[in-house]
Design a protein around this motif. Sequence first.
Motif, mmCIF file in Angstrom:
data_model
loop_
_atom_site.group_PDB
_atom_site.id
_atom_site.type_symbol
_atom_site.label_atom_id
_atom_site.label_comp_id
_atom_site.label_asym_id
_atom_site.label_seq_id
_atom_site.Cartn_x
_atom_site.Cartn_y
_atom_site.Cartn_z
ATOM 1 N N GLN B 121 0.808 -1.228 0.000
ATOM 2 C CA GLN B 121 0.000 0.000 0.000
ATOM 3 C C GLN B 121 0.837 1.272 0.000
ATOM 4 O O GLN B 121 0.326 2.349 -0.265
ATOM 5 N N VAL B 122 2.110 1.140 0.383
ATOM 6 C CA VAL B 122 2.951 2.333 0.524
ATOM 7 C C VAL B 122 3.596 2.675 -0.811
ATOM 8 O O VAL B 122 4.297 1.853 -1.403
ATOM 9 N N GLY B 123 3.347 3.905 -1.284
ATOM 10 C CA GLY B 123 3.909 4.338 -2.560
ATOM 11 C C GLY B 123 5.216 5.074 -2.403
ATOM 12 O O GLY B 123 6.115 4.971 -3.248
ATOM 13 N N ILE B 124 5.314 5.850 -1.324
ATOM 14 C CA ILE B 124 6.501 6.669 -1.063
ATOM 15 C C ILE B 124 6.781 6.611 0.432
ATOM 16 O O ILE B 124 5.843 6.555 1.240
ATOM 17 N N ILE B 125 8.052 6.604 0.788
ATOM 18 C CA ILE B 125 8.414 6.743 2.205
ATOM 19 C C ILE B 125 8.893 8.178 2.423
ATOM 20 O O ILE B 125 9.809 8.645 1.741
ATOM 21 N N GLU B 126 8.222 8.850 3.347
ATOM 22 C CA GLU B 126 8.602 10.229 3.686
ATOM 23 C C GLU B 126 9.333 10.165 5.031
ATOM 24 O O GLU B 126 8.745 9.756 6.037
ATOM 25 N N VAL B 127 10.590 10.528 5.032
ATOM 26 C CA VAL B 127 11.409 10.371 6.228
ATOM 27 C C VAL B 127 11.469 11.708 6.966
ATOM 28 O O VAL B 127 11.996 12.708 6.440
ATOM 29 N N ASN B 128 10.884 11.699 8.171
ATOM 30 C CA ASN B 128 10.755 12.926 8.945
ATOM 31 C C ASN B 128 12.036 13.163 9.749
ATOM 32 O O ASN B 128 12.270 12.509 10.758
ATOM 33 N N ILE B 129 12.849 14.100 9.272
ATOM 34 C CA ILE B 129 14.039 14.486 10.048
ATOM 35 C C ILE B 129 13.845 15.927 10.533
ATOM 36 O O ILE B 129 14.767 16.725 10.591
ATOM 37 N N SER B 130 12.596 16.213 10.918
ATOM 38 C CA SER B 130 12.266 17.615 11.172
ATOM 39 C C SER B 130 11.241 17.839 12.269
ATOM 40 O O SER B 130 10.725 18.944 12.406
ATOM 41 N N CYS B 131 10.922 16.816 13.099
ATOM 42 C CA CYS B 131 9.938 17.048 14.154
ATOM 43 C C CYS B 131 10.535 17.958 15.221
ATOM 44 O O CYS B 131 11.551 17.608 15.831
ATOM 45 N N PRO B 132 9.925 19.114 15.487
ATOM 46 C CA PRO B 132 10.504 20.045 16.449
ATOM 47 C C PRO B 132 10.135 19.728 17.893
ATOM 48 O O PRO B 132 10.597 20.397 18.807
ATOM 49 N N ASN B 133 9.308 18.701 18.115
ATOM 50 C CA ASN B 133 8.706 18.513 19.440
ATOM 51 C C ASN B 133 9.225 17.309 20.214
ATOM 52 O O ASN B 133 8.628 16.901 21.194
ATOM 53 N N VAL B 134 10.312 16.715 19.762
ATOM 54 C CA VAL B 134 10.918 15.628 20.525
ATOM 55 C C VAL B 134 12.401 15.947 20.719
ATOM 56 O O VAL B 134 13.014 16.650 19.924
ATOM 57 N N ARG B 135 12.948 15.411 21.800
ATOM 58 C CA ARG B 135 14.365 15.624 22.089
ATOM 59 C C ARG B 135 15.195 14.494 21.495
ATOM 60 O O ARG B 135 14.756 13.364 21.399
ATOM 61 N N ASP B 136 16.406 14.797 21.138
ATOM 62 C CA ASP B 136 17.397 13.790 20.723
ATOM 63 C C ASP B 136 16.942 12.962 19.536
ATOM 64 O O ASP B 136 17.283 11.796 19.397
ATOM 65 N N GLY B 137 16.138 13.528 18.696
ATOM 66 C CA GLY B 137 15.709 12.781 17.521
ATOM 67 C C GLY B 137 15.030 13.750 16.595
ATOM 68 O O GLY B 137 15.144 14.960 16.763
ATOM 69 N N GLY B 138 14.279 13.220 15.649
ATOM 70 C CA GLY B 138 13.500 14.098 14.790
ATOM 71 C C GLY B 138 14.355 15.187 14.179
ATOM 72 O O GLY B 138 15.245 14.919 13.384
ATOM 73 N N MET B 139 14.113 16.402 14.629
ATOM 74 C CA MET B 139 14.711 17.567 13.972
ATOM 75 C C MET B 139 16.228 17.582 14.058
ATOM 76 O O MET B 139 16.886 18.149 13.188
ATOM 77 N N SER B 140 16.803 16.945 15.101
ATOM 78 C CA SER B 140 18.256 17.043 15.232
ATOM 79 C C SER B 140 18.974 16.411 14.036
ATOM 80 O O SER B 140 20.092 16.776 13.714
ATOM 81 N N PHE B 141 18.286 15.463 13.344
ATOM 82 C CA PHE B 141 18.893 14.869 12.146
ATOM 83 C C PHE B 141 18.774 15.786 10.934
ATOM 84 O O PHE B 141 19.470 15.597 9.944
ATOM 85 N N GLY B 142 17.882 16.728 11.015
ATOM 86 C CA GLY B 142 17.614 17.552 9.836
ATOM 87 C C GLY B 142 18.279 18.913 9.865
ATOM 88 O O GLY B 142 17.998 19.756 9.011
ATOM 89 N N THR B 143 19.140 19.137 10.840
ATOM 90 C CA THR B 143 19.691 20.487 10.979
ATOM 91 C C THR B 143 21.110 20.645 10.429
ATOM 92 O O THR B 143 21.618 21.752 10.395
ATOM 93 N N THR B 144 21.737 19.553 10.004
ATOM 94 C CA THR B 144 23.021 19.701 9.294
ATOM 95 C C THR B 144 22.977 18.859 8.022
ATOM 96 O O THR B 144 22.310 17.813 7.986
ATOM 97 N N PRO B 145 23.683 19.293 6.994
ATOM 98 C CA PRO B 145 23.719 18.509 5.747
ATOM 99 C C PRO B 145 24.279 17.104 5.993
ATOM 100 O O PRO B 145 23.786 16.133 5.422
ATOM 101 N N GLU B 146 25.250 16.995 6.883
ATOM 102 C CA GLU B 146 25.899 15.693 7.120
ATOM 103 C C GLU B 146 24.919 14.683 7.730
ATOM 104 O O GLU B 146 24.821 13.539 7.275
ATOM 105 N N SER B 147 24.213 15.118 8.789
ATOM 106 C CA SER B 147 23.311 14.163 9.443
ATOM 107 C C SER B 147 22.109 13.856 8.551
ATOM 108 O O SER B 147 21.618 12.721 8.526
ATOM 109 N N ALA B 148 21.629 14.840 7.797
ATOM 110 C CA ALA B 148 20.508 14.591 6.877
ATOM 111 C C ALA B 148 20.931 13.579 5.812
ATOM 112 O O ALA B 148 20.169 12.664 5.465
#
Lengths: 245, 303
Positions: B121-148
Amino acid sequence: MKKNKFIVKSNRLLAKYTYEMELKGDISSIKRPGQFIHIELDGFFLRRPISICDWTASSLTIVYKAVGRGTEYMAGLAEGAELEALVGLGNGFDTQKSGEKPLLIGGGAGIPPLYALTRKLLENGKKVTVVLGFNSADEAFYISKFTTLGANVIITTADGSLGVRGLVTDAMDGLDYSYTYACGPEPMLKAVYDKALTDGQYSFEERMGCGIGVCMGCVYRSKTGYKRICKDGPVLEKEEILWQT
Amino acid sequence: MADLSVNLSGLHISNPIIPASGTFGFGHEFAGFYDINILGSFSFKGTTREPRFGNPAPRIAEASAGMLNAIGLQNPGIDRVISEELPRLRQVFSKPVIANISGFSLEEYAYCCERIDKEEQVGIIEVNISCPNVRDGGMSFGTTPESAAAVTRAVKAVTTKPVYMKLSPNVTDIAEIAAACEEAGADGISLINTLTGMRIDLKSRKPVLSNITGGLSGPAVFPIALRMVWEVYEAVSIPIIGMGGVSTADDVIEMMLAGAAAVGVGAANIRDPFASKKIIESLPDSMERLGISRLADIIGGAH
């Protein structure tokens, strides 16, 4: 649940900060007392969830306190104004569990949904006792309406300006009842919960986003897993409640 | 006859409207309001390896022309999403869905994507590296080119489905991060997630949200989202799902002119459960008024 247009038939001040609004429109999705309406207001991004006080074949009544910008805007709406609202949201009270002598306890803005509940229980032939708690006499409303329905009504005020001086729990001593229904601020619910001698249902309030169970904005951690107050609530069974404080 | 169809990495969708993750649950609540098969697709609630309860209440605050949320990635966990939510979705939605996956480590992202990769059923996987509301995860991966890029590589190694990286606007240069994702193998970019904000209750003199900060969404953020889609379009050649404050058909067209191949609708669904339906139904009129016969032709048209 349905989304419908409503026309303001009347909107009047009942007591200090407290307004009664009658809305004309399709109310067919209301199933139980204790459900709520989610009202869209011009200039406000989020809808306002307001418990349904009572309903007829073609209209519903809400009683609300003007305590913030949204409800103050509502207080200014004139007869004939149009509103869009989602109606018949939430689970509402289960009247089947009441036993013969249900006790209904409401505090302030938590009182309105108990009105239709009282009416239904009386229609079911139950002997209904209602405890209505207010801060003071100038905030009191609907006392004669509850009495006219045929309920045994007890009033409490925090300052003693009307009825029993004190909190709703001060009026519970010595009452003979088969089941407890409560709606009001959370400290009141907790106090009633601690004092009540029977099973019961308690109606909660939380800041909401969508009102339809999607956004997870109003989630409550219960003994039986998480509950979305807008969809799985606002009414929780006594045995489900897990006090957070 | 107006042609609303667009193509996302080989996935042909009948129109560009994709309710955004976190504003559409797992679909079935909205199926009670309308036939959700009219949507291009939708992105389901951000899913992690373990079930998550999320943050304490209050989680929601209002803003001028928008709202803040601090849900904290509440979700039933990947196992129940696969065993319960997807089968339930199949009853009401016959199109490919977008699976939004979040995590707190590279291993967790890879684990969840590998699991969801097997779901037809899944056509695309959208990888969330941008959740601002959790610590030590989510957005912290999306804030540098290297970690993204590291998350992109970890995920691409375990899936054959198109991978779209969902980026945070809470960065200095979003285009640089998008380019790093593309270089690491991303098939597309989704942007923007919410902007970090807060409100203070004037009576209690305390933050409204228990998490103190939350993510701002709604019409207030539309011009920012549009600018960022514009910048990312200049920096990458992979498709973009543009989102942030979209609430009308004209917003959709504006977002596509900036470079979006498809358009997410988020907070508008919270205000009005019929918002996405209304936008889809009014797109042909907007297109006719603006002399657009094929929507796919205008992607990036303002550059």
